[in-house]
Write a protein that holds these residues in place. Structure first.
Motif, PDB file in Angstrom:
ATOM      1  N   LEU A 101     -51.654   0.787 -10.325  1.00 24.99           N
ATOM      2  CA  LEU A 101     -50.491   1.587  -9.929  1.00 24.99           C
ATOM      3  C   LEU A 101     -49.681   0.825  -8.885  1.00 24.99           C
ATOM      4  O   LEU A 101     -49.284   1.374  -7.862  1.00 24.99           O
ATOM      5  CB  LEU A 101     -50.942   2.957  -9.407  1.00 24.99           C
ATOM      6  CG  LEU A 101     -51.731   3.812 -10.400  1.00 24.99           C
ATOM      7  CD1 LEU A 101     -52.099   5.143  -9.773  1.00 24.99           C
ATOM      8  CD2 LEU A 101     -50.967   4.003 -11.693  1.00 24.99           C
ATOM      9  N   ASP A 102     -49.449  -0.442  -9.165  1.00 19.91           N
ATOM     10  CA  ASP A 102     -48.731  -1.308  -8.230  1.00 19.91           C
ATOM     11  C   ASP A 102     -47.377  -1.759  -8.766  1.00 19.91           C
ATOM     12  O   ASP A 102     -46.739  -2.642  -8.214  1.00 19.91           O
ATOM     13  CB  ASP A 102     -49.582  -2.532  -7.883  1.00 19.91           C
ATOM     14  CG  ASP A 102     -49.856  -3.431  -9.080  1.00 19.91           C
ATOM     15  OD1 ASP A 102     -49.470  -3.072 -10.219  1.00 19.91           O
ATOM     16  OD2 ASP A 102     -50.464  -4.497  -8.883  1.00 19.91           O
ATOM     17  N   GLY A 103     -46.947  -1.158  -9.874  1.00 23.07           N
ATOM     18  CA  GLY A 103     -45.672  -1.518 -10.478  1.00 23.07           C
ATOM     19  C   GLY A 103     -45.779  -2.579 -11.557  1.00 23.07           C
ATOM     20  O   GLY A 103     -44.787  -2.903 -12.203  1.00 23.07           O
ATOM     21  N   SER A 104     -46.966  -3.125 -11.783  1.00 19.94           N
ATOM     22  CA  SER A 104     -47.111  -4.169 -12.802  1.00 19.94           C
ATOM     23  C   SER A 104     -47.111  -3.600 -14.222  1.00 19.94           C
ATOM     24  O   SER A 104     -46.938  -4.338 -15.180  1.00 19.94           O
ATOM     25  CB  SER A 104     -48.378  -4.995 -12.551  1.00 19.94           C
ATOM     26  OG  SER A 104     -49.522  -4.174 -12.575  1.00 19.94           O
ATOM     27  N   LEU A 105     -47.292  -2.299 -14.346  1.00 23.95           N
ATOM     28  CA  LEU A 105     -47.282  -1.619 -15.640  1.00 23.95           C
ATOM     29  C   LEU A 105     -46.182  -0.563 -15.588  1.00 23.95           C
ATOM     30  O   LEU A 105     -46.118   0.208 -14.628  1.00 23.95           O
ATOM     31  CB  LEU A 105     -48.648  -0.976 -15.894  1.00 23.95           C
ATOM     32  CG  LEU A 105     -48.947  -0.392 -17.251  1.00 23.95           C
ATOM     33  CD1 LEU A 105     -48.908  -1.468 -18.339  1.00 23.95           C
ATOM     34  CD2 LEU A 105     -50.309   0.273 -17.252  1.00 23.95           C
ATOM     35  N   PRO A 106     -45.295  -0.498 -16.586  1.00 24.28           N
ATOM     36  CA  PRO A 106     -44.213   0.489 -16.548  1.00 24.28           C
ATOM     37  C   PRO A 106     -44.747   1.922 -16.470  1.00 24.28           C
ATOM     38  O   PRO A 106     -45.761   2.262 -17.096  1.00 24.28           O
ATOM     39  CB  PRO A 106     -43.459   0.266 -17.860  1.00 24.28           C
ATOM     40  CG  PRO A 106     -43.820  -1.114 -18.295  1.00 24.28           C
ATOM     41  CD  PRO A 106     -45.216  -1.355 -17.771  1.00 24.28           C
ATOM     42  N   GLU A 107     -44.057   2.744 -15.707  1.00 20.37           N
ATOM     43  CA  GLU A 107     -44.458   4.139 -15.530  1.00 20.37           C
ATOM     44  C   GLU A 107     -44.560   4.867 -16.873  1.00 20.37           C
ATOM     45  O   GLU A 107     -45.468   5.679 -17.069  1.00 20.37           O
ATOM     46  CB  GLU A 107     -43.454   4.841 -14.614  1.00 20.37           C
ATOM     47  CG  GLU A 107     -43.859   6.224 -14.206  1.00 20.37           C
ATOM     48  CD  GLU A 107     -43.001   6.789 -13.096  1.00 20.37           C
ATOM     49  OE1 GLU A 107     -42.974   8.023 -12.971  1.00 20.37           O
ATOM     50  OE2 GLU A 107     -42.378   6.017 -12.336  1.00 20.37           O
ATOM     51  N   GLU A 108     -43.669   4.578 -17.797  1.00 19.34           N
ATOM     52  CA  GLU A 108     -43.695   5.230 -19.110  1.00 19.34           C
ATOM     53  C   GLU A 108     -44.988   4.906 -19.855  1.00 19.34           C
ATOM     54  O   GLU A 108     -45.533   5.748 -20.566  1.00 19.34           O
ATOM     55  CB  GLU A 108     -42.491   4.792 -19.959  1.00 19.34           C
ATOM     56  CG  GLU A 108     -41.150   5.147 -19.371  1.00 19.34           C
ATOM     57  CD  GLU A 108     -40.714   4.220 -18.225  1.00 19.34           C
ATOM     58  OE1 GLU A 108     -41.146   3.044 -18.168  1.00 19.34           O
ATOM     59  OE2 GLU A 108     -39.944   4.689 -17.371  1.00 19.34           O
ATOM     60  N   GLU A 109     -45.484   3.692 -19.714  1.00 20.03           N
ATOM     61  CA  GLU A 109     -46.736   3.302 -20.362  1.00 20.03           C
ATOM     62  C   GLU A 109     -47.925   4.018 -19.708  1.00 20.03           C
ATOM     63  O   GLU A 109     -48.860   4.447 -20.393  1.00 20.03           O
ATOM     64  CB  GLU A 109     -46.923   1.780 -20.300  1.00 20.03           C
ATOM     65  CG  GLU A 109     -48.178   1.273 -20.968  1.00 20.03           C
ATOM     66  CD  GLU A 109     -48.196   1.445 -22.485  1.00 20.03           C
ATOM     67  OE1 GLU A 109     -49.238   1.122 -23.076  1.00 20.03           O
ATOM     68  OE2 GLU A 109     -47.208   1.892 -23.085  1.00 20.03           O
ATOM     69  N   ILE A 110     -47.887   4.169 -18.408  1.00 19.70           N
ATOM     70  CA  ILE A 110     -48.948   4.901 -17.703  1.00 19.70           C
ATOM     71  C   ILE A 110     -48.977   6.347 -18.176  1.00 19.70           C
ATOM     72  O   ILE A 110     -50.045   6.890 -18.485  1.00 19.70           O
ATOM     73  CB  ILE A 110     -48.750   4.808 -16.177  1.00 19.70           C
ATOM     74  CG1 ILE A 110     -48.906   3.353 -15.719  1.00 19.70           C
ATOM     75  CG2 ILE A 110     -49.735   5.723 -15.450  1.00 19.70           C
ATOM     76  CD1 ILE A 110     -48.472   3.094 -14.292  1.00 19.70           C
ATOM     77  N   ILE A 111     -47.813   6.968 -18.283  1.00 16.88           N
ATOM     78  CA  ILE A 111     -47.718   8.356 -18.763  1.00 16.88           C
ATOM     79  C   ILE A 111     -48.262   8.453 -20.191  1.00 16.88           C
ATOM     80  O   ILE A 111     -49.014   9.367 -20.528  1.00 16.88           O
ATOM     81  CB  ILE A 111     -46.264   8.864 -18.706  1.00 16.88           C
ATOM     82  CG1 ILE A 111     -45.767   8.948 -17.257  1.00 16.88           C
ATOM     83  CG2 ILE A 111     -46.101  10.186 -19.439  1.00 16.88           C
ATOM     84  CD1 ILE A 111     -46.406  10.016 -16.425  1.00 16.88           C
ATOM     85  N   ARG A 112     -47.883   7.511 -21.041  1.00 18.71           N
ATOM     86  CA  ARG A 112     -48.348   7.527 -22.432  1.00 18.71           C
ATOM     87  C   ARG A 112     -49.870   7.449 -22.500  1.00 18.71           C
ATOM     88  O   ARG A 112     -50.518   8.198 -23.232  1.00 18.71           O
ATOM     89  CB  ARG A 112     -47.724   6.365 -23.203  1.00 18.71           C
ATOM     90  CG  ARG A 112     -48.061   6.372 -24.695  1.00 18.71           C
ATOM     91  CD  ARG A 112     -47.471   5.172 -25.418  1.00 18.71           C
ATOM     92  NE  ARG A 112     -48.180   3.934 -25.125  1.00 18.71           N
ATOM     93  CZ  ARG A 112     -49.347   3.580 -25.672  1.00 18.71           C
ATOM     94  NH1 ARG A 112     -49.953   4.379 -26.521  1.00 18.71           N
ATOM     95  NH2 ARG A 112     -49.908   2.428 -25.375  1.00 18.71           N
ATOM     96  N   LEU A 113     -50.458   6.569 -21.697  1.00 19.61           N
ATOM     97  CA  LEU A 113     -51.917   6.423 -21.703  1.00 19.61           C
ATOM     98  C   LEU A 113     -52.603   7.617 -21.057  1.00 19.61           C
ATOM     99  O   LEU A 113     -53.694   8.019 -21.476  1.00 19.61           O
ATOM    100  CB  LEU A 113     -52.311   5.109 -21.029  1.00 19.61           C
ATOM    101  CG  LEU A 113     -51.907   3.862 -21.829  1.00 19.61           C
ATOM    102  CD1 LEU A 113     -52.077   2.598 -20.984  1.00 19.61           C
ATOM    103  CD2 LEU A 113     -52.717   3.767 -23.115  1.00 19.61           C
ATOM    104  N   LEU A 114     -51.983   8.228 -20.059  1.00 22.32           N
ATOM    105  CA  LEU A 114     -52.528   9.446 -19.449  1.00 22.32           C
ATOM    106  C   LEU A 114     -52.543  10.576 -20.479  1.00 22.32           C
ATOM    107  O   LEU A 114     -53.543  11.299 -20.611  1.00 22.32           O
ATOM    108  CB  LEU A 114     -51.692   9.844 -18.225  1.00 22.32           C
ATOM    109  CG  LEU A 114     -52.121  11.126 -17.512  1.00 22.32           C
ATOM    110  CD1 LEU A 114     -53.464  10.919 -16.813  1.00 22.32           C
ATOM    111  CD2 LEU A 114     -51.060  11.540 -16.511  1.00 22.32           C
ATOM    112  N   GLU A 115     -51.458  10.726 -21.217  1.00 16.24           N
ATOM    113  CA  GLU A 115     -51.400  11.757 -22.259  1.00 16.24           C
ATOM    114  C   GLU A 115     -52.440  11.501 -23.354  1.00 16.24           C
ATOM    115  O   GLU A 115     -53.080  12.430 -23.837  1.00 16.24           O
ATOM    116  CB  GLU A 115     -50.004  11.815 -22.871  1.00 16.24           C
ATOM    117  CG  GLU A 115     -48.971  12.402 -21.933  1.00 16.24           C
ATOM    118  CD  GLU A 115     -47.567  12.356 -22.501  1.00 16.24           C
ATOM    119  OE1 GLU A 115     -47.290  11.510 -23.395  1.00 16.24           O
ATOM    120  OE2 GLU A 115     -46.741  13.157 -22.038  1.00 16.24           O
ATOM    121  N   LEU A 116     -52.605  10.241 -23.745  1.00 19.43           N
ATOM    122  CA  LEU A 116     -53.617   9.896 -24.749  1.00 19.43           C
ATOM    123  C   LEU A 116     -55.009  10.264 -24.241  1.00 19.43           C
ATOM    124  O   LEU A 116     -55.806  10.863 -24.966  1.00 19.43           O
ATOM    125  CB  LEU A 116     -53.548   8.410 -25.087  1.00 19.43           C
ATOM    126  CG  LEU A 116     -54.630   7.913 -26.044  1.00 19.43           C
ATOM    127  CD1 LEU A 116     -54.489   8.566 -27.417  1.00 19.43           C
ATOM    128  CD2 LEU A 116     -54.582   6.400 -26.155  1.00 19.43           C
TER     129      LEU A 116
END
Length: 134
Positions: A101-116
């Motif tokens: 959670l340091d900005g190296s991964l886009p927030e949209e991708e984090i949300i997508r993986l959280l939903e998965l």
């Protein structure tokens, strides 16, 4: 509701609003750690941790916020080459991954993986994906 300032706060707010999950702080010794669970089954679908970068195999010693999510073995293996995604910290490494959670991964991708992860950990009768064909 005030605007969250950090990526971690935005992800937690997303989980509360869209997934109905309140963060639980289970360890007094680690007040910044939190888990997200399904309300009915109490199964975890995400864990927020703060660990020294060196414990994750990074060269930086300072602590970094991370999010562990479940994704299944096939996706976990394919995600590990992605910047910001590491083998799971303190979870089953074949089914979970750690997201920086340091900005190296886009927030949209984090949300997508959280939903998965949320979907994968639901009781079987409540999953949104169609059942497998016979």
């Amino acid at each position: 509701m005030s605007q969250p300032s950090t990526l971690k706060e935005r992800i937690l707010q997303y989980a509360q609003v869209h997934l109905g999950a309140e963060p639980e702080h289970l360890w007094a010794k680690f007040p910044r750690y939190a888990v997200l669970r399904h309300s009915g089954s109490a199964k975890w679908f995400a864990a927020f941790l703060e660990v020294p970068g060196t414990r994750l195999g990074l060269e930086r010693p300072e602590s970094v916020d991370i999010l562990d999510v479940k994704c299944g073995p096939l996706l976990a293996g394919s995600l590990l080459g992605t910047p910001g995604i590491l083998p799971a910290y303190h979870m089953n490494k074949s089914n979970w991954v750690t997201l920086l959670l340091d900005g190296s991964l886009p927030e949209e991708e984090i949300i997508r993986l959280l939903e998965l992860s949320h979907d994968l950990t639901k009781p079987a009768a409540r999953r949104t994906r169609p059942p497998a064909a016979d």
